[in-house]
Design an enzyme around this catalytic site. Structure first.
Site, PDB file in Angstrom:
ATOM      1  N   ASP A 152       1.423   2.297   4.266  1.00 20.17           N
ATOM      2  CA  ASP A 152       2.855   2.456   3.967  1.00 20.17           C
ATOM      3  C   ASP A 152       3.353   3.900   3.868  1.00 20.17           C
ATOM      4  O   ASP A 152       4.226   4.204   3.050  1.00 20.17           O
ATOM      5  CB  ASP A 152       3.212   1.719   2.679  1.00 20.17           C
ATOM      6  CG  ASP A 152       2.989   0.226   2.775  1.00 20.17           C
ATOM      7  OD1 ASP A 152       2.523  -0.239   3.830  1.00 20.17           O
ATOM      8  OD2 ASP A 152       3.262  -0.483   1.791  1.00 20.17           O
ATOM      9  N   LYS A 185       3.637  -5.827   7.064  1.00 18.36           N
ATOM     10  CA  LYS A 185       3.337  -6.715   5.941  1.00 18.36           C
ATOM     11  C   LYS A 185       4.590  -6.935   5.091  1.00 18.36           C
ATOM     12  O   LYS A 185       5.250  -5.983   4.678  1.00 18.36           O
ATOM     13  CB  LYS A 185       2.209  -6.138   5.082  1.00 18.36           C
ATOM     14  CG  LYS A 185       2.489  -4.784   4.455  1.00 18.36           C
ATOM     15  CD  LYS A 185       1.263  -4.296   3.690  1.00 18.36           C
ATOM     16  CE  LYS A 185       1.555  -3.025   2.913  1.00 18.36           C
ATOM     17  NZ  LYS A 185       2.492  -3.226   1.804  1.00 18.36           N
ATOM     18  N   CYS A 195       1.019  -1.030  -3.492  1.00 19.21           N
ATOM     19  CA  CYS A 195       0.462  -1.550  -2.246  1.00 19.21           C
ATOM     20  C   CYS A 195      -0.979  -1.132  -2.010  1.00 19.21           C
ATOM     21  O   CYS A 195      -1.775  -1.907  -1.487  1.00 19.21           O
ATOM     22  CB  CYS A 195       1.342  -1.134  -1.072  1.00 19.21           C
ATOM     23  SG  CYS A 195       2.990  -1.893  -1.134  1.00 19.21           S
TER      24      CYS A 195
END
Length: 399
Positions: free
Chosen positions: A197, A304, A337
């Site tokens: 990310d 995701k 995450c």
């Protein structure tokens, strides 16, 4: 597109009738804000009042990414949406924040592959290359600063049994192992680098993270160490997997609890427009990985919709197809995450290692505390080491 109702548009429906379009495709009251119209270069806003719009001058409509993307000095006219297949959504950008050393440097994206002038960023030379590898079984061992082991001197937690003298696994302490370190053994040919990310939504000015009041520079500290690890992994030919927290344009993969969490004002909720496009929506400017650690051809990208890279994705299947057993993990944010992915990876049988200076949080204490939790009790969840230690271990593949 997947996730959208399959009711066909009635034959007697005028394609210019936006209300009919929204009804025919079964959009809910929540969105999406934008939806593709059958006529190229037009999109429909399905809200309280449905309207059909033309892309502004200088923009072209991408049917696959379902956005109007900017094209001025970059020629995207020969890009056929039908040729994309399963490739990433494209967004052509020119001179985005050109003076920003992290989010600019006159780069642009083509099919989500970033063309980055190397002179924009520091790049540490990594001498070991795939063709020169003579050793597959590598180790970050005793004396290398591996965690579990003794907490680093800059660890600031002050609760009982913590602080600079704290040992994650005190039973490992001995005369030959005074810092109680637990070596991390990893086979090079079964190890992948995971970049979680590093997207403009979280790392760049004008993104979702900054809009919530966070200081994005806190996350940018992880980029140079992550880039150094990427350079080494690329030289060694290791599999590299990038993730993006990303939702489909119609928000069909967005759970109500995630949409409502935080009780944010409507203009700050997922799917709404900010300076970098729709919040956490695939194809938006903010939903691309920053240039400094962007994917290169041959690397993998996993979209995701949740916190962990495993939920509603092909991540686990991809790792299995590559015969991966060990994961070197970097990314943001550490406590959300990154942690979610590492915990689930362990449950699924993988051996993860957190690259401590290549992960970051908007709150430094969260980064430290998360690493402490994951390495405690003899690497109950994960090992951890900084990028310098990891690069030293990787270089031993050529010794």
């Amino acid at each position: 597109p997947e996730g959208r109702a399959t009711t066909p548009i009635p034959e007697d429906c005028d394609y210019e009738d936006a209300e009919c379009f929204c009804d025919a495709y079964g959009y809910g009251t929540r969105g999406p804000k934008l939806g593709p119209h059958p006529i190229c270069q037009k999109y429909v806003s399905c809200g309280e009042e449905a309207t059909i719009m033309q892309c502004d001058p200088g923009y072209v409509y991408d049917v696959t990414a379902q956005i109007c993307f900017y094209k001025e000095s970059v020629d995207c006219s020969d890009r056929e949406a039908i040729d994309i297949g399963d490739a990433l959504p494209s967004k052509c950008l020119s001179e985005l924040n050109p003076d920003d050393p992290i989010c600019g440097c006159e780069t642009y994206l083509w099919n989500s592959v970033t063309l980055v002038p190397e002179e924009c960023y520091e790049s540490e030379a990594f001498q070991c290359t795939k063709d020169a590898v003579v050793r597959n079984d590598l180790e970050i061992g005793i004396g290398d600063g591996i965690r579990p082991g003794r907490a680093p001197s800059d660890y600031t937690e002050t609760a009982a049994n913590t602080g600079p003298d704290y040992l994650d696994a005190p039973w490992l302490e001995s005369d030959t192992n005074p810092d109680g370190e637990y070596p991390y053994l990893f086979p090079l040919d079964k190890t992948a680098v995971i970049m979680i990310d590093f997207q403009r939504d979280f790392v760049c000015p004008g993104g979702f993270g900054e809009t919530l009041g966070n200081t994005v520079e806190d996350l940018q500290k992880a980029l140079q160490p992550a880039r150094n690890v990427l350079n080494a992994a690329r030289a060694l030919g290791m599999p590299i997997i990038h993730t993006l927290e990303s939702h489909k344009s119609d928000l069909s993969d967005l759970k109500d609890n995630k949409y409502n969490r935080g009780n944010l004002p409507n203009f700050l909720r997922i799917g709404e427009e900010l300076d970098l496009g729709r919040i956490l929506v695939r194809g938006s400017c903010g939903n691309n990985i920053v240039d400094m650690v962007a994917p290169m051809p041959g690397e993998y990208v996993v979209f995701k919709p949740g916190k962990t890279a495993f939920y509603m994705t092909e991540f686990d299947d991809l790792l299995e197809s590559l015969a991966i057993t060990h994961l070197l993990v970097a990314g943001v944010t550490t406590e959300v995450c990154m942690q979610s992915t590492v915990r689930e990876a362990t449950d699924r049988g993988y051996e993860p290692l957190i690259i401590t200076d290549a992960t970051a949080s908007y709150f430094e204490r969260y980064r430290q505390q998360t690493v402490e939790q994951l390495v405690a009790q003899g690497a109950l969840v994960s090992w951890a080491a900084n990028s310098t230690v990891l690069l030293k271990a990787l270089a031993e593949a050529c010794d």
